[in-house]
Write a protein that holds these residues in place. Structure first.
Motif, PDB file in Angstrom:
ATOM      1  N   GLU A 111     -33.115 -27.646  -3.576  1.00  0.00           N
ATOM      2  CA  GLU A 111     -32.677 -26.344  -3.149  1.00  0.00           C
ATOM      3  C   GLU A 111     -32.065 -26.909  -1.476  1.00  0.00           C
ATOM      4  O   GLU A 111     -30.864 -26.140  -1.225  1.00  0.00           O
ATOM      5  CB  GLU A 111     -33.982 -25.686  -2.253  1.00  0.00           C
ATOM      6  CG  GLU A 111     -34.571 -24.787  -3.300  1.00  0.00           C
ATOM      7  CD  GLU A 111     -35.906 -24.203  -3.137  1.00  0.00           C
ATOM      8  OE1 GLU A 111     -36.520 -24.508  -1.889  1.00  0.00           O
ATOM      9  OE2 GLU A 111     -36.437 -23.424  -3.908  1.00  0.00           O
ATOM     10  N   HIS A 112     -32.395 -28.064  -1.023  1.00  0.00           N
ATOM     11  CA  HIS A 112     -31.758 -28.542   0.070  1.00  0.00           C
ATOM     12  C   HIS A 112     -30.183 -28.964  -0.070  1.00  0.00           C
ATOM     13  O   HIS A 112     -29.413 -28.364   0.622  1.00  0.00           O
ATOM     14  CB  HIS A 112     -32.326 -29.897   0.523  1.00  0.00           C
ATOM     15  CG  HIS A 112     -31.871 -30.263   1.955  1.00  0.00           C
ATOM     16  ND1 HIS A 112     -32.075 -29.768   2.959  1.00  0.00           N
ATOM     17  CD2 HIS A 112     -31.105 -31.308   2.066  1.00  0.00           C
ATOM     18  CE1 HIS A 112     -31.533 -30.453   3.936  1.00  0.00           C
ATOM     19  NE2 HIS A 112     -30.812 -31.480   3.537  1.00  0.00           N
ATOM     20  N   TYR A 152     -28.233 -25.765  -0.486  1.00  0.00           N
ATOM     21  CA  TYR A 152     -28.091 -25.111   0.989  1.00  0.00           C
ATOM     22  C   TYR A 152     -27.064 -25.745   1.602  1.00  0.00           C
ATOM     23  O   TYR A 152     -26.188 -25.243   2.121  1.00  0.00           O
ATOM     24  CB  TYR A 152     -29.303 -25.331   1.696  1.00  0.00           C
ATOM     25  CG  TYR A 152     -29.203 -25.071   2.851  1.00  0.00           C
ATOM     26  CD1 TYR A 152     -28.954 -23.694   3.674  1.00  0.00           C
ATOM     27  CD2 TYR A 152     -29.473 -25.825   4.188  1.00  0.00           C
ATOM     28  CE1 TYR A 152     -28.696 -23.356   4.757  1.00  0.00           C
ATOM     29  CE2 TYR A 152     -29.358 -25.773   5.425  1.00  0.00           C
ATOM     30  CZ  TYR A 152     -28.952 -24.532   5.989  1.00  0.00           C
ATOM     31  OH  TYR A 152     -29.068 -24.229   7.281  1.00  0.00           O
ATOM     32  N   LYS A 153     -26.894 -27.166   1.546  1.00  0.00           N
ATOM     33  CA  LYS A 153     -25.739 -28.028   2.082  1.00  0.00           C
ATOM     34  C   LYS A 153     -24.673 -27.713   1.371  1.00  0.00           C
ATOM     35  O   LYS A 153     -23.563 -27.179   1.934  1.00  0.00           O
ATOM     36  CB  LYS A 153     -25.984 -29.480   1.689  1.00  0.00           C
ATOM     37  CG  LYS A 153     -26.706 -30.182   2.817  1.00  0.00           C
ATOM     38  CD  LYS A 153     -26.515 -31.423   2.656  1.00  0.00           C
ATOM     39  CE  LYS A 153     -26.947 -32.478   3.659  1.00  0.00           C
ATOM     40  NZ  LYS A 153     -27.281 -33.871   3.304  1.00  0.00           N
ATOM     41  N   ASN A 157     -23.586 -24.766  -0.014  1.00  0.00           N
ATOM     42  CA  ASN A 157     -23.084 -23.397   0.648  1.00  0.00           C
ATOM     43  C   ASN A 157     -22.550 -23.385   1.886  1.00  0.00           C
ATOM     44  O   ASN A 157     -21.675 -22.918   2.281  1.00  0.00           O
ATOM     45  CB  ASN A 157     -24.530 -22.457   0.704  1.00  0.00           C
ATOM     46  CG  ASN A 157     -24.618 -21.784  -0.670  1.00  0.00           C
ATOM     47  OD1 ASN A 157     -23.763 -21.722  -1.369  1.00  0.00           O
ATOM     48  ND2 ASN A 157     -25.921 -21.402  -0.883  1.00  0.00           N
ATOM     49  N   GLN A 158     -23.169 -24.241   2.595  1.00  0.00           N
ATOM     50  CA  GLN A 158     -22.514 -24.482   4.189  1.00  0.00           C
ATOM     51  C   GLN A 158     -21.415 -25.187   4.049  1.00  0.00           C
ATOM     52  O   GLN A 158     -20.391 -24.658   4.859  1.00  0.00           O
ATOM     53  CB  GLN A 158     -23.567 -25.685   4.942  1.00  0.00           C
ATOM     54  CG  GLN A 158     -24.770 -24.850   5.642  1.00  0.00           C
ATOM     55  CD  GLN A 158     -25.471 -25.724   6.444  1.00  0.00           C
ATOM     56  OE1 GLN A 158     -25.804 -26.969   5.953  1.00  0.00           O
ATOM     57  NE2 GLN A 158     -26.198 -25.090   7.473  1.00  0.00           N
ATOM     58  N   SER A 198     -33.995 -21.228   1.973  1.00  0.00           N
ATOM     59  CA  SER A 198     -32.904 -22.363   2.775  1.00  0.00           C
ATOM     60  C   SER A 198     -32.515 -21.798   3.963  1.00  0.00           C
ATOM     61  O   SER A 198     -31.857 -22.632   4.647  1.00  0.00           O
ATOM     62  CB  SER A 198     -32.034 -22.482   1.638  1.00  0.00           C
ATOM     63  OG  SER A 198     -31.288 -21.310   1.241  1.00  0.00           O
ATOM     64  N   LEU A 199     -32.469 -20.543   4.483  1.00  0.00           N
ATOM     65  CA  LEU A 199     -31.909 -20.055   5.658  1.00  0.00           C
ATOM     66  C   LEU A 199     -33.186 -20.429   6.700  1.00  0.00           C
ATOM     67  O   LEU A 199     -32.577 -20.300   7.990  1.00  0.00           O
ATOM     68  CB  LEU A 199     -31.856 -18.589   5.331  1.00  0.00           C
ATOM     69  CG  LEU A 199     -31.022 -18.098   4.338  1.00  0.00           C
ATOM     70  CD1 LEU A 199     -31.062 -16.405   4.344  1.00  0.00           C
ATOM     71  CD2 LEU A 199     -29.402 -18.440   4.849  1.00  0.00           C
TER      72      LEU A 199
END
Lengths: 648, 159, 333
Positions: free
Chosen positions: A122-123, A126-127, A129-130, C52-53
């Motif tokens: 997930e991390h 997330y990264k 996506n950023q 994740s937010l």
């Protein structure tokens, strides 16, 4: 055969032996518990239930963790394993082995591993996506060939970067152009916005700001220190790196999948534990001992008692007696021959019988077999069904349920072949065969035959109704509800038939007399359960009116003919097309073969499905309607069907 | 040749042809609508749970039968056509085609609705899908009866 | 609107419904010892994807809001007709409008209060109002803005902004619903109006305002006549219960009034109201062709979040589980 006879038991044991005993009973499997807390009398005595909510919660939590791990890992098992699983079936273990293996497996640390990997995944996502968002932000600024750091380090002027809606672009450009100490440029554009850079002398900044603000300007601060283009290249590299880490994680996941079976074993073990705890909820207790009530199959009574003795020694009290015929709580377990057993699922789909009733499965199974065959009626289709089900039964490792299902169609295939021979049909008219009944011309005969089968079917059902009434000692009911109907319907049929066929007049007369007697009988007895005279008359009339319903029932059997005809004619239509294609040379033959295979396969599917459903209808509506009520509760064995591991 | 003559000479084959056409057109439209309706429902299911493809295909195919019935009747009726047939014969063929034409058309649409509702059962409670299939197949009974009647009519009278 | 167009959307909604939190999960959440534990449980549900937010562990509002936004986006995708989803977005539109008008009137910055779920571009509307040019604004919204601003000019009472907008929101909502022509929606809206009117009645009585004020704030177009509320103005709660005994919504209204009578808290009244409305909308479970299941799903999701908020807030404030259970709304599934 039929409904398994039950014994009702009440068992008193000391609190400390309860757990052990439950485990033993779970191995025994055939126990159905009653919830004693629901019992009004027990409530009056002031006995209380056993609180297992906390323990249940713990087990639920563990099960949840197991489910989570199994589901996550299942995403990474490769396809081949799944195929092998079907072929080999689920691994099987005995009850004891399962327990022994389960307690040696440390699933919690396993769960933590999975949990950790999932968070890492997930991390990374997330990264990524950023990074994607950053790239998106910078993309319009690619044409800007100035390092961002340099741009913002200008001390003497104010640098403004941001975007305005495109519809204001012209207006803003015009207004900014009128300024004196300001450099501005539209760096890039996308669908909705124009991206703007303006550098102005301090004295004019306020003025510029005002112009921009009036036009929905949004300030954007560029990220990175280099030129946007280079920053994007770097970001993309970062993204790739994350991608690599993701692939690495995938490998780690895949390594963990080797332990999947272990997890499944623990899962099953906890499921069993949960069932034991849920069963404990059915107990009531005093300070020292626990009471439980339930049902077991009568023939297993000795075994049951032995097992309790083994666990509790002399410290128990067991009361056991045969379950009462009218006890509404008796759970239903069906037991039939191999043949009839494959039809049990149909009984269950309608409703299980009540304990006092009879199991209708063997009664309808023969008719089902005949009717189904009559509807599909094709040697070729029957052979495919026969070979397919037989092969699957021999080669694959299946659960009991799947086995029953295949066996059901295995038996039906014989009937299909039989009727195929009668109609002389092999993939429709692919090979001309001699037939006993020619479908294309003798459909009247077929219709008569169908309805004749219907009459037999319904008379048989009426017979069962009479038999049940006699068995329960209600001889008069048997005469009124079955006997008179036999007379009325049998006589009526003989009478109507004699109008169309040339038969001796004596038959016509006998038929008429029988019909009239039957109808008078129905008229006088049909309303006998009403209290008032009016009710009796009305009830009688209404019951007699039911004859029209029987006419509808008989006509309903015409579907036996209709489905038989439709599957045969669709098959011959396919053959006709194939024949036409075959005349067109080599390409025609290739296409013809394709049409044949696809078309016939489709027709097999259609006629099997249609026949399955329509025979069900004849069974449920026409047959069951005459005598069968149903509404029994299913016997809940103390071990439910396992999900992953087959428990012997 | 004026119109009346054409009518007398070729009326038979024209009416017969009309029957054949109707037997394909109307149940075909109905089946297309029915299958389309279920298709929409199943594609909704596929977005969320693609693993249920097999069972949803089964439901989607159900309203397709009517088109097939019409097609079979059309093929059989076509076999009886010839250019010089009498008007009465042609009209009879037209009549024989009507049951499947009309019943096939409407029943396919209704069956489609039941099957689409059945997809909801598949979505929520997979074990009970069989029941949805049974409900849907029951609608077909009437198309089946119409089909058999059309079949018998075509075979029953020889001109 | 062709009901058959919704076939695909309904099936997708059915699948999504399965992912709504079950009774069991909510129970586990209620029983969870700490906030961290609760968050862990929540992470393993459908809400996990929004984690994740999360920046700071305790800020569950981020997650709830992300999930709400996501649900609306999914339903936008699922629904062939945007009017159904926009119908439920309307609430957020009017909320934003309320914040905006307060910002303008009081000349303060409330921008953190905006909920970007509505359909309107609130920034644009702000420019329109500042430029005093409302031509491009949706007529009902334009009327609402004008009414609020003129009212404020006369009364100078910023409290009234909320009251006026709440009323206009309901009328706007009802207007859209009447265009959709779904009996279930109309029943839903009318039941909601009736409940709100009863709540207004007891609130006005509690605030000791006069009958004229009540007449002004009561909503029309419900099932129950406005007159009936005015007649009940001087009655006690018990008498009010008797007065409305035979109304259509009595099944929910009577328990609502009774629990209000016991605790004197509007939350308890609202809980029963929510329960009644969600029970009403459960009818959508039996509808296979039409917009109702989509509407019901979003309502179900909102109810779910209401429950989650109750649970999570109570975790933060260490309120015991049995107290939480009392406040829980019935869920759709």
């Amino acid at each position: 055969m039929a409904i398994v006879e039950m014994n009702k038991f009440t068992l008193f044991v000391f609190s400390e032996t309860r757990e052990d005993l439950l485990r033993e009973l779970q191995r025994f499997k055939y126990v159905h518990f009653l919830d004693l807390k629901e019992n009004e009398k027990i409530k009056e005595w002031g006995l209380t239930g056993i609180d297992v909510e906390d323990a249940l919660e713990v087990v639920d939590d563990d099960l949840h963790k197991l489910m989570f791990s199994i589901n996550e890992l299942n995403k990474y098992t490769n396809r081949q394993n799944i195929f092998q699983k079907v072929k080999n079936g689920s691994p099987s273990l005995s009850f004891e082995e399962l327990g022994k293996r389960a307690i040696t497996i440390d699933f919690l640390s396993f769960y933590k591993q999975v949990r950790k990997l999932v968070s890492q995944k997930e991390h990374i996502l997330y990264k990524q996506n950023q990074i994607k968002a950053k790239i998106e932000l910078l993309t319009p600024w690619i044409p800007l060939h100035v390092p961002v750091e340099l741009l913002y380090s200008i001390k003497t002027c104010d640098v403004i970067t941001g975007r305005i809606p495109k519809r204001f672009q012209k207006k803003v450009e015009l207004q900014l152009a009128s300024s004196q100490y300001t450099y501005f440029s539209i760096i890039g554009e996308d669908q909705d916005f124009a991206y703007l850079l303006s550098i102005s002398d301090r004295s004019e900044t306020e003025h510029i700001r005002k112009i921009l603000k009036a036009h929905e300007f949004t300030r954007i601060t560029l990220i990175g220190s280099e030129e946007p283009k280079e920053t994007i290249v770097k970001l993309k590299k970062d993204f790739q790196e994350e991608q690599k880490r993701l692939a690495d994680l995938k490998n780690q996941f895949q390594q963990l999948t080797e332990k999947l079976t272990d997890l499944e074993i623990v899962y099953e073990y906890y499921q069993l534990k949960k069932m034991r705890l849920t069963a404990t909820k059915n107990y009531v207790r005093t300070d020292y001992f626990n009471i439980i009530e339930g049902y077991i199959p009568k023939k297993l009574a000795d075994d049951f008692q032995k097992r309790i003795e083994q666990k509790c020694g002399d410290d128990y009290y067991l009361e056991m007696r045969e379950a009462g015929k009218n006890d509404p709580n008796v759970p239903i377990l069906l037991e039939n021959s191999r043949f009839a057993r494959s039809f049990e699922s149909l009984t269950a789909m309608y409703a299980l019988p009540k304990y006092g009733e009879i199991d209708p499965t063997p009664l309808f199974s023969i008719f089902y077999l005949i009717f189904f065959g009559m509807m599909v009626a094709d040697i070729g289709y029957g052979l495919i069904l026969l070979v397919g089900t037989f092969g699957a039964l021999k080669l694959l490792k299946l659960t009991q349920q799947q086995k029953n299902f295949l066996q059901f169609f295995y038996y039906l295939s014989y009937s299909t072949i039989f009727w195929g021979i009668v109609y002389g049909s092999f993939f429709g008219d692919l090979i001309p065969l001699p037939s006993l009944i020619n479908m294309e011309e003798q459909y009247n005969l077929l219709l008569v035959l169908s309805i004749a089968f219907g009459i037999m079917h319904i008379f048989f059902a009426l017979g069962v109704r009479g038999y049940l009434a006699i068995k329960n000692g209600r001889l008069l009911d048997a005469i009124f509800d079955a006997g008179f109907w036999f007379l009325a319907l049998g006589g009526g049929i003989a009478f109507v038939a004699s109008l169309f066929l040339s038969v001796p007049p004596s038959i016509e007369k006998t038929g008429l007399v029988m019909m009239v007697i039957g109808m008078i009988g129905i008229l006088f007895t049909g309303g006998r359960n009403s209290k008032s005279i009016g009710g009796k008359i009305g009830g009688g009339l209404y019951t007699l009116y039911g004859i029209s319903g029987y006419v509808g029932d008989f006509v309903s059997y015409s579907r036996l003919m209709a489905l038989g005809l439709s599957s045969a004619f669709i098959a011959s239509a396919i053959n006709m097309m194939v024949g036409m294609l075959f005349k067109m040379g080599i390409i025609g033959i290739i296409f013809g073969l394709i049409v044949f295979v696809v078309g016939q396969a489709f027709n097999i599917f259609l006629s099997l499905l249609g026949s399955y459903v329509h025979t069900i209808r004849l069974t449920y509506v026409e047959f069951f309607g005459k005598f069968y009520e149903g509404g029994g509760k299913a016997f809940q064995t103390f071990r439910s069907d396992s999900k992953y591991i087959h428990i012997k | 040749m004026n119109f009346a003559e054409i009518f007398v000479n070729f009326g038979g084959v024209v009416f017969g042809g009309l029957g054949v056409a109707l037997a394909v057109i109307m149940p075909g439209i109905g089946s297309a609508r029915g299958v389309g309706l279920v298709g929409e429902a199943t594609s909704g299911l596929m977005i969320e749970e693609p693993e249920k493809f097999g069972k949803s295909l089964l439901l989607e195919l159900l309203p397709g039968t009517q088109g097939l019935y019409g097609f079979v009747i059309a093929l059989l009726a076509m076999g009886q056509l010839y250019s010089t047939m009498e008007i009465a014969h042609g009209l009879f063929i037209l009549m024989a085609c009507l049951p499947i034409a009309f019943v096939g058309w409407k029943s396919a649409i209704f069956q489609g609705k039941v099957a689409a509702a059945g997809v909801s059962i598949l979505a929520k409670n997979e074990q009970q899908t069989t029941k949805g299939i049974i409900f849907s197949v029951m609608v077909e009974t009437y198309a089946l009866l119409a089909f058999v009647l059309s079949l018998i009519l075509l075979n029953s009278v020889t001109f | 609107m062709d009901r058959l167009d919704f076939t695909q959307g309904v099936v997708r909604t059915r699948v999504l419904e399965k992912k709504l939190l079950t009774f069991g999960t909510l129970e586990r959440l209620i029983d969870a010892g700490t906030m961290d534990e609760a968050m862990k449980i929540l992470k393993e549900t459908d809400y996990g994807s929004s984690f994740s937010l999360l920046t700071e562990n305790n800020d569950f509002e981020t997650i709830l809001f992300a999930e709400l936004k996501r649900s609306f986006q999914i339903m936008d995708d699922v629904s062939p007709d945007s009017s159904i989803v926009n119908l439920l977005r309307l609430k957020y539109d009017y909320h934003n409008l309320k914040v905006l008008l307060k910002e303008i009137i009081l000349d303060k910055d409330f921008s953190h209060l905006y909920l970007p779920i509505g359909t309107m571009d609130i920034k644009q509307i702000k420019t329109f109002i500042l430029n005093e040019n409302l031509q491009d604004v949706d007529p009902p919204v334009r009327a609402a803005i004008v009414e609020v601003l003129t009212d404020y000019k006369i009364t100078r009472d910023p409290q009234r902004i909320g009251i006026i907008l709440d009323r206009l929101y309901i009328y706007h909502f009802l207007k859209i619903i009447e265009a959709i022509k779904s009996p279930l929606f109309i029943e839903y809206a009318k039941a909601m109006i009736d409940f709100i009117n009863v709540r207004t009645l007891i609130r006005v009585k509690r605030q000791k305002k006069d009958r004229k004020f009540l007449e002004e704030v009561l909503l029309s177009k419900g099932n129950i006549e406005k007159e009936k509320f005015l007649h009940s103005f001087t009655d006690s709660i018990d008498q009010i219960i008797r007065n409305f005994r035979n109304e259509k919504i009595a099944k929910g209204l009577i328990p609502a009034l009774q629990s209000y009578k016991e605790t004197n808290r509007f939350e308890d009244f609202e809980k029963e109201m929510d329960n009644y409305l969600i029970k009403l909308i459960r009818e959508a479970k039996h509808i296979h062709f039409g917009p109702e299941p989509i509407f019901a799903y979003l309502l179900a999701k909102e109810t779910e979040m209401k429950n989650l908020r109750i649970i999570l807030v109570s975790k933060a404030n260490e309120i015991p589980p049995q107290m939480v259970r009392k406040r829980m709304r019935e869920s759709y599934v």
